[in-house]
Design a protein around this motif. Structure first.
Motif, PDB file in Angstrom:
ATOM      1  N   ALA A  43       0.840  -1.205   0.000  1.00 17.78           N
ATOM      2  CA  ALA A  43       0.000   0.000   0.000  1.00 17.78           C
ATOM      3  C   ALA A  43       0.872   1.252   0.000  1.00 17.78           C
ATOM      4  O   ALA A  43       0.636   2.192  -0.775  1.00 17.78           O
ATOM      5  CB  ALA A  43      -0.930  -0.010   1.214  1.00 17.78           C
ATOM      6  N   GLU A  44       1.890   1.268   0.847  1.00 13.46           N
ATOM      7  CA  GLU A  44       2.767   2.445   0.955  1.00 13.46           C
ATOM      8  C   GLU A  44       3.510   2.705  -0.346  1.00 13.46           C
ATOM      9  O   GLU A  44       3.610   3.859  -0.805  1.00 13.46           O
ATOM     10  CB  GLU A  44       3.753   2.247   2.109  1.00 13.46           C
ATOM     11  N   GLN A  45       4.051   1.657  -0.956  1.00 15.32           N
ATOM     12  CA  GLN A  45       4.787   1.819  -2.210  1.00 15.32           C
ATOM     13  C   GLN A  45       3.872   2.284  -3.342  1.00 15.32           C
ATOM     14  O   GLN A  45       4.272   3.087  -4.187  1.00 15.32           O
ATOM     15  CB  GLN A  45       5.475   0.503  -2.582  1.00 15.32           C
ATOM     16  N   THR A  46       2.642   1.773  -3.340  1.00 12.60           N
ATOM     17  CA  THR A  46       1.688   2.155  -4.387  1.00 12.60           C
ATOM     18  C   THR A  46       1.307   3.624  -4.243  1.00 12.60           C
ATOM     19  O   THR A  46       1.186   4.349  -5.234  1.00 12.60           O
ATOM     20  CB  THR A  46       0.439   1.256  -4.333  1.00 12.60           C
ATOM     21  N   ARG A  47       1.134   4.078  -3.009  1.00 17.14           N
ATOM     22  CA  ARG A  47       0.852   5.506  -2.758  1.00 17.14           C
ATOM     23  C   ARG A  47       2.008   6.368  -3.259  1.00 17.14           C
ATOM     24  O   ARG A  47       1.800   7.420  -3.852  1.00 17.14           O
ATOM     25  CB  ARG A  47       0.635   5.756  -1.262  1.00 17.14           C
TER      26      ARG A  47
ATOM     27  N   PHE B  74      -4.284   1.554  -5.026  1.00 16.52           N
ATOM     28  CA  PHE B  74      -3.893   0.272  -4.445  1.00 16.52           C
ATOM     29  C   PHE B  74      -5.120  -0.597  -4.223  1.00 16.52           C
ATOM     30  O   PHE B  74      -6.106  -0.169  -3.619  1.00 16.52           O
ATOM     31  CB  PHE B  74      -3.164   0.461  -3.114  1.00 16.52           C
ATOM     32  N   ILE B  75      -5.027  -1.832  -4.691  1.00 13.47           N
ATOM     33  CA  ILE B  75      -6.093  -2.816  -4.541  1.00 13.47           C
ATOM     34  C   ILE B  75      -5.587  -3.905  -3.597  1.00 13.47           C
ATOM     35  O   ILE B  75      -4.563  -4.546  -3.869  1.00 13.47           O
ATOM     36  CB  ILE B  75      -6.476  -3.437  -5.905  1.00 13.47           C
TER      37      ILE B  75
ATOM     38  N   THR C 108      -3.863  -4.338   5.877  1.00 17.07           N
ATOM     39  CA  THR C 108      -3.815  -2.882   5.730  1.00 17.07           C
ATOM     40  C   THR C 108      -5.242  -2.354   5.640  1.00 17.07           C
ATOM     41  O   THR C 108      -6.154  -3.087   5.236  1.00 17.07           O
ATOM     42  CB  THR C 108      -3.024  -2.459   4.466  1.00 17.07           C
ATOM     43  N   ASN C 109      -5.400  -1.109   6.037  1.00 21.76           N
ATOM     44  CA  ASN C 109      -6.695  -0.440   5.867  1.00 21.76           C
ATOM     45  C   ASN C 109      -6.608   0.637   4.793  1.00 21.76           C
ATOM     46  O   ASN C 109      -7.552   1.414   4.606  1.00 21.76           O
ATOM     47  CB  ASN C 109      -7.141   0.186   7.196  1.00 21.76           C
TER      48      ASN C 109
END
Length: 210
Positions: free
Chosen positions: A170-174, A180-181, A190-191
């Motif tokens: 999630a962090e890398q996608t942000r 992020f899916i 993750t939330n």
């Protein structure tokens, strides 16, 4: 969120579970190098998805960086040798799902694994016809957000999404600035996501319906 033109998938915990094979590759290497260490599935499970440099620090904290990296290279060579036979467990619906999704989207695989692991996975799962391209951390030692942009630029992607199973994903996608899916059946929690799916057939159904 605009309709995507491409789906970039994480590998471990998203498409398959090969942790038993990965565990074996570590233990065979420890045995070969006479290192008094045994790692089990549960211990390794908490480290799946880490970049190689961080992984070696976690597993081999008592070794100097260059020694630990040498051991890790040995582990990956062992892994490349045993993976074609031992493989892993594909999650329910992944192969059929990718076959369908590839009729509508460009499909990519992006993982923090070593060089050579993704093509072995693709060959073992027999999904080469559905995957447009792939990239691994081991090819350039760069983080996922950087490699997402390499794929985006190389293939002229306009609206990609990244599908993964951990907070790190999630962090890398942000950081890459794309949606992020989250797939909740994998190794992490993750939330922070645009969409969440509890199984691969649900993800396939959703994206085929767009």
């Amino acid at each position: 969120m605009q309709k995507p033109d491409s789906l970039i998938f994480d590998m471990d915990g998203t498409l398959w579970d090969a942790v038993d094979t990965y565990t074996t590759s570590w233990n065979l290497t420890f045995e070969k190098l006479a290192i008094d260490r045994v790692i089990n599935r549960t211990e390794l499970l908490g480290l799946i998805g880490m970049e190689g440099s961080k992984l070696t620090k976690a597993i081999l904290p008592d070794f100097e960086d260059n020694i630990a990296q040498g051991i890790y290279m040995d582990v990956n060579e062992t892994r490349r040798q045993i993976l074609p036979q031992s493989g892993g467990n594909m999650y329910e619906g992944v192969i059929d799902g990718l076959k369908l999704l590839a009729t509508k989207y460009k499909i990519f695989v992006l993982s923090n694994c070593a060089v050579g692991i993704i093509p072995l996975f693709i060959s073992w799962a027999n999904i080469g016809d559905y995957v447009t391209d792939y990239i691994a951390y081991g090819e350039n030692n760069m983080p996922k957000h950087y490699n997402m942009h390499l794929l985006i630029e190389k293939h002229g992607l306009k609206a990609p999404v990244y599908v993964g199973d951990t907070q790190g994903d999630a962090e890398q996608t942000r950081m890459a600035g794309i949606p992020f899916i989250f797939v909740s059946y994998g190794f992490g929690k993750t939330n922070d996501y645009e969409h969440k799916f509890n199984d691969f057939p649900s993800l396939t159904s959703y994206y085929m319906g767009l």
